[in-house]
Motif scaffolding. Structure first.
Motif, short mmCIF file in Angstrom:
data_model
loop_
_atom_site.label_atom_id
_atom_site.label_comp_id
_atom_site.label_asym_id
_atom_site.label_seq_id
_atom_site.Cartn_x
_atom_site.Cartn_y
_atom_site.Cartn_z
N LEU A 1 -7.68 6.52 -8.33
CA LEU A 1 -6.38 6.86 -8.91
C LEU A 1 -6.24 6.04 -10.20
CD1 LEU A 1 -3.91 6.97 -5.87
CD2 LEU A 1 -4.48 8.83 -7.42
N GLY A 2 -6.50 6.67 -11.32
CA GLY A 2 -6.46 5.97 -12.61
C GLY A 2 -7.80 5.43 -13.03
N CYS B 1 -0.70 16.38 -8.23
CA CYS B 1 -0.04 15.36 -7.43
C CYS B 1 0.73 16.00 -6.27
CB CYS B 1 0.88 14.51 -8.30
SG CYS B 1 -0.03 13.61 -9.59
N PHE B 2 1.15 15.17 -5.31
CA PHE B 2 1.53 15.70 -4.01
C PHE B 2 2.67 16.70 -4.03
CE2 PHE B 2 4.13 15.52 -0.14
CZ PHE B 2 3.24 16.16 0.71
N LEU B 3 3.79 16.38 -4.65
CA LEU B 3 4.92 17.30 -4.58
C LEU B 3 4.58 18.66 -5.16
CD1 LEU B 3 7.94 14.95 -5.42
CD2 LEU B 3 7.18 15.79 -3.18
N ALA C 1 0.86 -1.18 0.00
CA ALA C 1 0.00 0.00 0.00
C ALA C 1 0.90 1.24 0.00
CB ALA C 1 -0.91 -0.01 1.23
N HIS C 2 0.85 2.00 -1.09
CA HIS C 2 1.79 3.11 -1.26
C HIS C 2 1.40 4.33 -0.44
CE1 HIS C 2 -0.83 5.62 -3.81
NE2 HIS C 2 -1.17 4.52 -4.47
N GLY C 3 2.38 5.20 -0.25
CA GLY C 3 2.15 6.47 0.44
C GLY C 3 1.51 7.49 -0.48
N THR C 4 1.35 8.70 0.04
CA THR C 4 0.62 9.74 -0.67
C THR C 4 1.26 10.10 -2.01
OG1 THR C 4 -0.03 10.68 1.46
CG2 THR C 4 -0.27 12.09 -0.49
N THR C 5 0.47 10.02 -3.06
CA THR C 5 0.89 10.51 -4.38
C THR C 5 -0.01 11.63 -4.87
OG1 THR C 5 -0.43 8.84 -5.55
CG2 THR C 5 1.85 8.26 -5.03
N GLY C 6 -1.26 11.63 -4.43
CA GLY C 6 -2.26 12.58 -4.89
C GLY C 6 -3.60 11.89 -4.95
#
Length: 379
Positions: free
Chosen positions: A139-140, A273-275, A95-100
């Motif tokens: 997401l997608g 997206c997050f950054l 389970a990935h961290g925050t991307t957006g």
């Protein structure tokens, strides 16, 4: 690019067909939309590849959305090098961290995930585990991702295992949930219901690091003039949660609690997206986006339902790790989660590390590797 666009359109069309179907055609009555059912199996974009994988695929599959409806998610399957052992490759559901929260932020569609994430997935592959990695609903796929909606994220983690096994015979039914940051939150929800939600699988336990727990106690403190706490990315994270609440709870008057600047930021967050959002929102404080206090029973109840990590009901071992120097998800939040679980007699192991948010996942790797090996009986 044509493959990705075509897959997105196909997934969107499937979602629209589902939404147009009569109530009698709900997922529970239609095996074609059963959780984990694969609707697309394609080559993974080069930008989504990770080192150490001998084979990889991009899947679109049915799971559950934030309103309890059947919904589509994308995800990736990575196989390690070598020949699968008897019984198949043991599975890590990552389970990935925050991307957006927008489609362009989905890792399995080629979003440029950080080297930390790539290296971490590779570390499990080199240890002899297959890794299946959900993108989460929205997401997608159709709609905005309901960021930190625990139930739907946890089910996407579980259903990713089902989907991967449907198309990958080399996978064992034995699996472990592993997540960091947003993914730690998702892994905890997966851990809480894995055995009863997917009894045909062999769920062994979970690893959650940098977990954003106890946020349901903090968000109601928000309001005009809320001070800058010095937490990395707080305003961007808050915008994602608000966008998720709009998606999961359209009955809530969320917009009535936002300033004009807050409304603009939340709308921007749905596609940024997050950054990029972190940079965009950098000068904006949480107190500038909320127009009136959230400390009322309507929002307290909604935030509990949306965010609160369960502290009872776990039937398999759980490992929780947290960095003492974490400036994104402060250490006390993770420590309180672990303490609450221990007080409730849950099967939890807690470790702290002299590390920041991102680096804590690697600092914990020796411990989490030993923990996972013990779950699979290979210690």
């Amino acid at each position: 690019m044509k493959v990705v666009i075509g897959r997105r359109l196909g997934a969107a069309a499937l979602a629209l067909l589902f939404l147009a179907a009569p109530a009698a055609g709900h997922a529970a009555a239609d095996p074609a939309r059963d959780p984990g059912t694969v609707v697309s199996n394609e080559a993974l974009p080069t930008s989504a590849e990770v080192a150490g994988a001998s084979g990889s695929r991009q899947l679109t599959y049915w799971t559950e959305g934030p309103r309890g409806e059947a919904a589509l998610s994308t995800g990736a399957v990575y196989l390690p090098n070598g020949t699968a052992p008897a019984g198949g490759w043991p599975v890590i559901s990552w389970a990935h961290g925050t991307t957006g929260v927008g489609d362009d932020c989905a890792p399995a569609l080629g979003f440029d995930v950080t080297s930390l994430t790539r290296d971490y997935v590779s570390a499990w592959l080199t240890r002899g585990y297959a890794v299946v990695a959900t993108d989460y609903v929205g997401l997608g796929t159709e709609g905005v991702h309901a960021y930190l909606h625990g139930r739907s994220e946890g089910r996407a983690v579980i259903d990713m295992v089902r989907a991967a096994r449907e198309v990958t015979p080399e996978l064992s039914p034995a699996w472990v949930a592993v997540g960091h940051s947003q993914g730690g939150h998702a892994a905890m929800f997966a851990a809480h219901e894995a055995t009863k939600y997917a009894p045909e699988l062999d769920y062994r336990g979970a690893v959650a690091t940098g977990t954003p727990a106890n946020l349901e106690h903090l968000f109601p403190l928000g309001g005009p003039g809320f001070p800058n706490l010095g937490l990395n990315g707080l305003t961007a994270f808050a915008a994602y949660v608000v966008a998720g609440l709009q998606q999961a709870r359209p009955d809530l008057p969320v917009d009535d609690y936002l300033t004009p600047r807050g409304l603009e930021l939340v709308e921007t967050a749905k596609s940024m997206c997050f950054l990029s959002l972190h940079k965009y929102a950098g000068p904006i404080g949480v107190g500038e986006i909320i127009s009136r206090p959230l400390d009322n029973e309507l929002f307290r109840s909604a935030l509990r339902d949306y965010l609160a990590v369960p502290t009872t009901g776990y039937d398999r071992p759980v490992f929780i790790g947290h960095g003492l120097r974490d400036q994104t998800v402060p250490y006390p939040l993770g420590a309180k989660l672990a303490a609450d679980l221990q007080l409730a007699g849950q099967p939890v192991t807690f470790r702290s590390y002299d590390a920041f948010h991102g680096s804590s996942v690697f600092e914990a790797l020796p411990d989490t590797t030993a923990f996972v090996r013990s779950l699979f009986g290979t210690a």
